[in-house]
Design a protein around this motif. Structure first.
Motif, PDB file in Angstrom:
ATOM      1  N   UNK A 175       6.975   2.812  -6.795  1.00  0.00           N
ATOM      2  CA  UNK A 175       7.252   2.585  -5.262  1.00  0.00           C
ATOM      3  C   UNK A 175       6.655   1.308  -5.406  1.00  0.00           C
ATOM      4  N   UNK A 176       7.097   0.762  -4.083  1.00  0.00           N
ATOM      5  CA  UNK A 176       6.669  -0.867  -3.696  1.00  0.00           C
ATOM      6  C   UNK A 176       5.766  -0.649  -2.495  1.00  0.00           C
ATOM      7  N   UNK A 177       4.751  -1.225  -2.430  1.00  0.00           N
ATOM      8  CA  UNK A 177       3.615  -0.994  -1.472  1.00  0.00           C
ATOM      9  C   UNK A 177       3.379  -2.661  -0.988  1.00  0.00           C
ATOM     10  N   UNK A 178       3.047  -2.635   0.212  1.00  0.00           N
ATOM     11  CA  UNK A 178       2.420  -3.852   0.694  1.00  0.00           C
ATOM     12  C   UNK A 178       0.961  -3.674   0.673  1.00  0.00           C
ATOM     13  N   UNK A 179       0.103  -4.467   0.342  1.00  0.00           N
ATOM     14  CA  UNK A 179      -1.485  -4.389   0.242  1.00  0.00           C
ATOM     15  C   UNK A 179      -1.869  -5.595   0.955  1.00  0.00           C
ATOM     16  N   UNK A 180      -2.704  -5.474   1.882  1.00  0.00           N
ATOM     17  CA  UNK A 180      -3.405  -6.355   2.638  1.00  0.00           C
ATOM     18  C   UNK A 180      -5.131  -6.082   2.592  1.00  0.00           C
ATOM     19  N   UNK A 181      -5.974  -7.185   2.159  1.00  0.00           N
ATOM     20  CA  UNK A 181      -7.202  -6.994   2.303  1.00  0.00           C
ATOM     21  C   UNK A 181      -7.665  -8.276   3.096  1.00  0.00           C
ATOM     22  N   UNK A 182      -8.394  -8.056   4.242  1.00  0.00           N
ATOM     23  CA  UNK A 182      -8.960  -9.044   5.047  1.00  0.00           C
ATOM     24  C   UNK A 182     -10.630  -8.782   5.104  1.00  0.00           C
ATOM     25  N   UNK A 183     -11.014  -9.833   5.257  1.00  0.00           N
ATOM     26  CA  UNK A 183     -12.749  -9.785   5.248  1.00  0.00           C
ATOM     27  C   UNK A 183     -13.166 -10.664   6.641  1.00  0.00           C
ATOM     28  N   UNK A 184     -13.793 -10.349   7.372  1.00  0.00           N
ATOM     29  CA  UNK A 184     -14.335 -10.833   8.815  1.00  0.00           C
ATOM     30  C   UNK A 184     -15.509 -11.748   8.002  1.00  0.00           C
TER      31      UNK A 184
END
Length: 186
Positions: A175-184
């Motif tokens: 499966x192809x996923x979009x992964x996003x990790x953002x830090x404040x």
């Protein structure tokens, strides 16, 4: 039947080594990420619109971690936005909504981050329709990395740590996923 009691590999990779704090699991579904976080010492608020999902999530908690600090809430994640700067981790895991609604949800999730907090979003990438296995078959509820980054434009104090299309094994397929990790920023 619970789909899976184990957390996604993306949650383990991104959040597995973080010190516990307050976590928000938006669109918790059957609660696997909420239970995993609570097992690691997090105080978890888990929200889903489905009463049946919350029932299954509570059953998962009772089977694996009775008495864990999880606040299960049946609510519409769009109609009841999270408080600003209140959470050390916010999860949006495989929550697929029409584009405009998803943008509103993602922006609200980012604004819910306390200083130093991490936002993790994982979901089926648009390319999964033709090159991957499983997931929603409606292109209007799928996204790309570019879509998510555009959705966050104009929000101050965010650092993108990870933004990629990633492969995830699904049996003998991918499966192809979009992964996003953002830090404040602190």
């Amino acid at each position: 039947m619970v789909w899976s009691a184990a957390p996604s590999r993306w949650a383990v990779e991104v959040l597995g080594d973080l010190p516990p704090g307050a976590a928000l699991d938006l669109g918790t579904g059957e609660g696997r990420h909420a239970v995993w976080l609570a097992r690691r010492g997090w105080r978890v608020t888990a929200v889903d619109f489905s009463g049946e999902a919350i029932r299954k999530a509570r059953a998962l908690q009772q089977a694996h971690l009775p008495g864990a600090p999880i606040d299960w809430r049946q609510a519409d994640v769009l109609a009841d936005p999270p408080p600003r700067a209140a959470f050390d981790a916010v999860l949006l895991m495989y929550l697929h909504l029409p584009r405009a609604q998803h943008r509103t949800l993602l922006r609200g999730a980012a604004q819910a981050l306390a200083p130093g907090g991490s936002l993790l979003l994982a979901g089926h990438d648009l390319a999964n329709l033709t090159a991957g296995r499983g997931g929603p078959q409606d292109p209007d509820v799928l996204f790309t990395v570019a879509d998510l980054l555009a959705d966050l434009e104009g929000l101050e104090g965010l650092d993108v740590v990870r933004a990629e299309r990633a492969e995830r094994a699904v049996g003998d397929a991918v499966a192809l996923d979009t992964v996003l990790h953002v830090v404040r920023r602190t």
